[in-house]
Design a protein around this motif. Structure first.
Motif, PDB file in Angstrom:
ATOM      1  N   ASP A 113     -72.744   4.145   4.634  1.00 58.38           N
ATOM      2  CA  ASP A 113     -72.960   2.443   4.599  1.00 58.38           C
ATOM      3  C   ASP A 113     -71.880   1.858   5.206  1.00 58.38           C
ATOM      4  N   VAL A 114     -72.340   0.844   6.129  1.00 57.48           N
ATOM      5  CA  VAL A 114     -71.322   0.236   6.840  1.00 57.48           C
ATOM      6  C   VAL A 114     -71.256  -1.159   6.423  1.00 57.48           C
ATOM      7  N   GLU A 115     -70.120  -1.891   6.124  1.00 58.67           N
ATOM      8  CA  GLU A 115     -70.070  -3.231   5.877  1.00 58.67           C
ATOM      9  C   GLU A 115     -68.906  -3.802   6.544  1.00 58.67           C
ATOM     10  N   LYS A 116     -69.282  -5.100   6.900  1.00 63.91           N
ATOM     11  CA  LYS A 116     -68.432  -6.037   8.026  1.00 63.91           C
ATOM     12  C   LYS A 116     -68.112  -7.001   6.928  1.00 63.91           C
ATOM     13  N   THR A 117     -66.666  -7.201   6.966  1.00 72.03           N
ATOM     14  CA  THR A 117     -66.079  -8.640   6.425  1.00 72.03           C
ATOM     15  C   THR A 117     -65.468  -9.372   7.508  1.00 72.03           C
ATOM     16  N   ARG A 118     -64.821 -10.270   6.802  1.00 71.44           N
ATOM     17  CA  ARG A 118     -64.403 -11.121   7.901  1.00 71.44           C
ATOM     18  C   ARG A 118     -63.427 -10.509   8.847  1.00 71.44           C
ATOM     19  N   ASP A 119     -62.466  -9.368   8.339  1.00 70.42           N
ATOM     20  CA  ASP A 119     -61.389  -9.085   9.101  1.00 70.42           C
ATOM     21  C   ASP A 119     -61.400  -7.533   9.097  1.00 70.42           C
ATOM     22  N   ALA A 120     -62.504  -6.842   8.517  1.00 72.21           N
ATOM     23  CA  ALA A 120     -62.576  -5.654   8.398  1.00 72.21           C
ATOM     24  C   ALA A 120     -64.016  -5.039   8.529  1.00 72.21           C
ATOM     25  N   VAL A 121     -64.025  -3.599   8.938  1.00 74.25           N
ATOM     26  CA  VAL A 121     -65.343  -2.750   9.013  1.00 74.25           C
ATOM     27  C   VAL A 121     -64.891  -1.661   8.029  1.00 74.25           C
ATOM     28  N   VAL A 122     -66.004  -1.679   6.928  1.00 73.34           N
ATOM     29  CA  VAL A 122     -65.651  -0.475   6.111  1.00 73.34           C
ATOM     30  C   VAL A 122     -66.895   0.255   5.919  1.00 73.34           C
TER      31      VAL A 122
END
Length: 71
Positions: free
Chosen positions: A24-33
């Motif tokens: 699972d890939v999640e993009k936030t404002r300042d990070a990619v998890v």
């Protein structure tokens, strides 16, 4: 580890995800998890371990065996 971003994106080493088929890939404002998706869909497990109960027409007459009806 520093990884270059190419036109195709970023390649994460496979050995970081042993025995993982999906992430699972999640993009936030300042990070990619990136997290391993370890959840298995239980519907995909149906029928993998059938039980032999001596009934040859269970798939055709399932209502009869489950509910005792003749319909």
């Amino acid at each position: 580890m520093r990884i270059a971003v190419t036109d195709q994106g970023v390649v994460i080493p496979r050995d970081w995800f042993p025995d993982v088929d999906e992430v699972d890939v999640e993009k936030t404002r300042d990070a990619v998890v990136v997290r391993p998706n370890l959840a298995r869909d239980p519907i995909l497990e149906l029928g993998k371990n059938p039980v032999d109960c001596g009934i040859s027409d269970g798939s055709e007459q399932h209502d009869h065996y489950l509910y005792g009806s003749n319909s």
